[in-house]
Design a protein around this motif. Structure first.
Motif, PDB file in Angstrom:
ATOM      1  N   THR A 104       0.853  -1.247   0.059  1.00 52.52           N
ATOM      2  CA  THR A 104      -0.015   0.075  -0.017  1.00 52.52           C
ATOM      3  C   THR A 104       0.991   1.194   0.045  1.00 52.52           C
ATOM      4  O   THR A 104       2.041   1.221   0.226  1.00 52.52           O
ATOM      5  CB  THR A 104      -0.914   0.202   1.342  1.00 52.52           C
ATOM      6  OG1 THR A 104      -2.007   1.157   1.119  1.00 52.52           O
ATOM      7  CG2 THR A 104      -0.016   0.091   2.368  1.00 52.52           C
ATOM      8  N   LYS A 105       0.187   2.381  -0.268  1.00 51.61           N
ATOM      9  CA  LYS A 105       0.925   3.715   0.050  1.00 51.61           C
ATOM     10  C   LYS A 105       1.235   4.094   1.427  1.00 51.61           C
ATOM     11  O   LYS A 105       0.269   3.633   2.335  1.00 51.61           O
ATOM     12  CB  LYS A 105       0.282   4.870  -0.699  1.00 51.61           C
ATOM     13  CG  LYS A 105       0.164   4.604  -2.303  1.00 51.61           C
ATOM     14  CD  LYS A 105      -0.571   5.754  -2.922  1.00 51.61           C
ATOM     15  CE  LYS A 105      -0.660   5.670  -4.439  1.00 51.61           C
ATOM     16  NZ  LYS A 105      -1.570   6.969  -5.244  1.00 51.61           N
ATOM     17  N   ARG A 106       2.511   4.753   1.577  1.00 46.12           N
ATOM     18  CA  ARG A 106       2.905   5.102   2.942  1.00 46.12           C
ATOM     19  C   ARG A 106       1.398   6.025   3.451  1.00 46.12           C
ATOM     20  O   ARG A 106       1.286   6.031   4.603  1.00 46.12           O
ATOM     21  CB  ARG A 106       3.944   6.088   2.835  1.00 46.12           C
ATOM     22  CG  ARG A 106       4.374   6.705   4.225  1.00 46.12           C
ATOM     23  CD  ARG A 106       5.639   7.491   4.150  1.00 46.12           C
ATOM     24  NE  ARG A 106       6.709   6.550   3.745  1.00 46.12           N
ATOM     25  CZ  ARG A 106       7.351   5.930   4.684  1.00 46.12           C
ATOM     26  NH1 ARG A 106       7.074   6.017   5.942  1.00 46.12           N
ATOM     27  NH2 ARG A 106       8.417   5.109   4.474  1.00 46.12           N
ATOM     28  N   SER A 107       1.060   6.880   2.395  1.00 49.99           N
ATOM     29  CA  SER A 107      -0.275   7.940   2.877  1.00 49.99           C
ATOM     30  C   SER A 107      -1.498   7.398   3.063  1.00 49.99           C
ATOM     31  O   SER A 107      -2.336   7.793   4.074  1.00 49.99           O
ATOM     32  CB  SER A 107      -0.454   8.810   1.786  1.00 49.99           C
ATOM     33  OG  SER A 107      -0.869   8.112   0.530  1.00 49.99           O
ATOM     34  N   TYR A 125     -10.460  -0.750   5.139  1.00 44.39           N
ATOM     35  CA  TYR A 125     -11.247   0.288   5.552  1.00 44.39           C
ATOM     36  C   TYR A 125     -10.500   1.610   5.627  1.00 44.39           C
ATOM     37  O   TYR A 125     -10.918   2.782   5.444  1.00 44.39           O
ATOM     38  CB  TYR A 125     -11.180  -0.331   7.241  1.00 44.39           C
ATOM     39  CG  TYR A 125     -11.634   0.817   8.235  1.00 44.39           C
ATOM     40  CD1 TYR A 125     -13.055   0.811   8.414  1.00 44.39           C
ATOM     41  CD2 TYR A 125     -11.226   1.843   8.984  1.00 44.39           C
ATOM     42  CE1 TYR A 125     -13.863   1.690   9.001  1.00 44.39           C
ATOM     43  CE2 TYR A 125     -11.464   2.769  10.008  1.00 44.39           C
ATOM     44  CZ  TYR A 125     -13.112   2.649   9.927  1.00 44.39           C
ATOM     45  OH  TYR A 125     -13.668   3.659  10.802  1.00 44.39           O
ATOM     46  N   PHE A 126      -9.335   1.505   5.476  1.00 43.27           N
ATOM     47  CA  PHE A 126      -8.267   2.619   5.283  1.00 43.27           C
ATOM     48  C   PHE A 126      -8.730   3.227   3.969  1.00 43.27           C
ATOM     49  O   PHE A 126      -8.809   4.386   3.849  1.00 43.27           O
ATOM     50  CB  PHE A 126      -6.767   2.414   5.255  1.00 43.27           C
ATOM     51  CG  PHE A 126      -6.188   1.960   6.612  1.00 43.27           C
ATOM     52  CD1 PHE A 126      -7.078   2.319   7.948  1.00 43.27           C
ATOM     53  CD2 PHE A 126      -4.971   1.464   6.742  1.00 43.27           C
ATOM     54  CE1 PHE A 126      -6.645   1.955   9.177  1.00 43.27           C
ATOM     55  CE2 PHE A 126      -4.688   1.299   8.044  1.00 43.27           C
ATOM     56  CZ  PHE A 126      -5.191   1.616   9.479  1.00 43.27           C
ATOM     57  N   ARG A 127      -8.650   2.351   2.948  1.00 47.43           N
ATOM     58  CA  ARG A 127      -9.155   2.868   1.675  1.00 47.43           C
ATOM     59  C   ARG A 127     -10.534   3.412   1.162  1.00 47.43           C
ATOM     60  O   ARG A 127     -10.490   4.483   0.677  1.00 47.43           O
ATOM     61  CB  ARG A 127      -8.781   1.750   0.471  1.00 47.43           C
ATOM     62  CG  ARG A 127      -7.210   1.331   0.620  1.00 47.43           C
ATOM     63  CD  ARG A 127      -7.021  -0.058  -0.084  1.00 47.43           C
ATOM     64  NE  ARG A 127      -5.685  -0.338  -0.257  1.00 47.43           N
ATOM     65  CZ  ARG A 127      -5.246  -1.455  -0.406  1.00 47.43           C
ATOM     66  NH1 ARG A 127      -6.016  -2.494  -0.559  1.00 47.43           N
ATOM     67  NH2 ARG A 127      -3.766  -1.786  -0.572  1.00 47.43           N
ATOM     68  N   GLU A 128     -11.479   2.658   1.634  1.00 48.36           N
ATOM     69  CA  GLU A 128     -12.787   2.990   1.357  1.00 48.36           C
ATOM     70  C   GLU A 128     -13.479   3.804   2.670  1.00 48.36           C
ATOM     71  O   GLU A 128     -14.504   4.227   2.480  1.00 48.36           O
ATOM     72  CB  GLU A 128     -13.842   1.740   1.349  1.00 48.36           C
ATOM     73  CG  GLU A 128     -13.087   0.858   0.020  1.00 48.36           C
ATOM     74  CD  GLU A 128     -12.954   1.415  -1.262  1.00 48.36           C
ATOM     75  OE1 GLU A 128     -13.751   2.304  -1.319  1.00 48.36           O
ATOM     76  OE2 GLU A 128     -12.142   1.044  -1.927  1.00 48.36           O
ATOM     77  N   LYS A 129     -12.869   3.970   3.991  1.00 56.03           N
ATOM     78  CA  LYS A 129     -13.489   4.932   4.888  1.00 56.03           C
ATOM     79  C   LYS A 129     -14.645   4.055   5.362  1.00 56.03           C
ATOM     80  O   LYS A 129     -15.528   4.810   6.012  1.00 56.03           O
ATOM     81  CB  LYS A 129     -13.480   6.362   4.600  1.00 56.03           C
ATOM     82  CG  LYS A 129     -12.512   6.815   3.954  1.00 56.03           C
ATOM     83  CD  LYS A 129     -11.409   6.944   4.592  1.00 56.03           C
ATOM     84  CE  LYS A 129     -10.443   7.576   4.075  1.00 56.03           C
ATOM     85  NZ  LYS A 129      -8.872   7.655   4.797  1.00 56.03           N
ATOM     86  N   THR A 130     -14.821   2.848   5.183  1.00 53.54           N
ATOM     87  CA  THR A 130     -15.953   2.092   5.664  1.00 53.54           C
ATOM     88  C   THR A 130     -15.556   0.821   5.795  1.00 53.54           C
ATOM     89  O   THR A 130     -14.834   0.259   5.068  1.00 53.54           O
ATOM     90  CB  THR A 130     -17.122   2.231   4.903  1.00 53.54           C
ATOM     91  OG1 THR A 130     -18.397   1.710   5.380  1.00 53.54           O
ATOM     92  CG2 THR A 130     -17.031   1.367   3.318  1.00 53.54           C
ATOM     93  N   LEU A 131     -16.344  -0.070   6.927  1.00 51.48           N
ATOM     94  CA  LEU A 131     -16.086  -1.473   7.203  1.00 51.48           C
ATOM     95  C   LEU A 131     -16.704  -2.312   6.045  1.00 51.48           C
ATOM     96  O   LEU A 131     -18.231  -2.510   6.317  1.00 51.48           O
ATOM     97  CB  LEU A 131     -16.521  -1.749   8.530  1.00 51.48           C
ATOM     98  CG  LEU A 131     -16.248  -3.554   9.026  1.00 51.48           C
ATOM     99  CD1 LEU A 131     -14.798  -3.904   8.929  1.00 51.48           C
ATOM    100  CD2 LEU A 131     -16.518  -3.343  10.496  1.00 51.48           C
TER     101      LEU A 131
END
Length: 288
Positions: A35-38, A80-86
């Motif tokens: 994944t990206k650091r950000s 979750y980090f990417r989509e902002k939802t579970l």
């Protein structure tokens, strides 16, 4: 003193040199993720385990950061980090294990989401446990007629019944444990009646005594009593649609009997507790 300042400046510059688009490789218990650091930095506190890991810990020989945890659950954390939802599979049953991983990484927002979902799941399980269990036996003929329906007495309140039937159920519902009174229902299609035979002698005595008292027909050989209905009993398909749509019904088990290949036996669970089924004080007559 000058040396100390120089080291501090070098550390700050090293942190600033971290490119947000830099690809980070994680090896978590043998599961590899990129994944990206950000993606990590934007979703965790700067003092959290993951943030400190990618900022300070030395990579392995293969350019990865190794974490000794169960890696199969990290895919849901990363999503979750990417989509902002579970996002979880429909029949996911390992919420407690996922919660344990999230607690290890210290991701508070995700931890709250999982705990809320666990609470909802527990409520649903309680609802299922307290649902209405019944057995439906049908003929596999073109009309798919119902032969028997076995379940608690309160099941009768699903059907539209005449006033004498309503009065009977209202009186029976005032007993100590009306939900525990079981009946076996048979459906004569040439009459607007539901015939009921209690399973044990105590139930039979109580129910038939009340039925006789109210003028309901009782057979003297088997102690059947009859609840008059306002219309003919529905077909198996019509009753199944009622169970599905109004009571969140589920077929737990189904089979065709060995003795009679033309008979279908279904075990149902009605998990949605409606006023018609769950109330002990009133009977609704307008279900169908």
């Amino acid at each position: 003193m000058a040396t100390s300042k120089c080291l501090s400046m070098l550390t700050i510059k090293a942190d600033l040199c971290h490119n947000d688009d830099e690809l980070i490789k994680l090896n978590i218990g043998g599961y590899c993720y990129t994944t990206k650091r950000s993606t990590i930095n934007d979703n965790v506190d700067e003092q959290s385990y993951l943030a400190l890991l990618i900022r300070k810990q030395t990579k392995t020989l293969y350019g990865e950061y190794f974490i000794d945890r169960d890696g199969k659950y990290f895919r849901y954390i990363l999503n979750y980090f990417r989509e902002k939802t579970l996002l979880l599979p429909e029949n996911f049953t390992e919420l407690k294990q996922l919660l344990s991983e999230v607690q290890f990484y210290g991701i508070d927002r995700l931890k709250n989401d999982i705990e809320n979902r666990l609470n909802r799941t527990n409520e649903q399980n309680l609802c299922l446990q307290s649902g209405l269990h019944l057995t439906l036996i049908s003929k596999l003929n073109p009309k798919k007629t119902i032969v028997k329906l076995i379940g608690p007495l309160k099941l009768l309140s699903i059907f539209p019944i005449q006033f004498i039937g309503e009065d009977f159920l209202r009186i029976i519902s005032s007993f100590s444990h009306p939900k525990n009174i079981l009946c076996q229902l048979t459906f004569p299609f040439d009459e607007k009646l539901i015939s009921c035979q209690p399973f044990d002698q105590l139930q039979r005595f109580v129910l038939t005594k009340q039925a006789r008292k109210m003028g309901l027909i009782v057979s003297y050989c088997d102690d059947y009593f009859y609840i008059p209905t306002e219309r003919e009993i529905v077909s198996r398909d019509e009753l199944a649609q009622l169970f599905f749509k109004k009571y969140n019904g589920k077929i737990v088990k189904t089979n065709v009997t060995h003795d009679d290949p033309c008979v279908l036996v279904e075990n149902w669970l009605l998990s949605k507790q409606s006023d018609e089924i769950d109330s002990n004080s009133s009977i609704q007559a307008n279900v169908l």
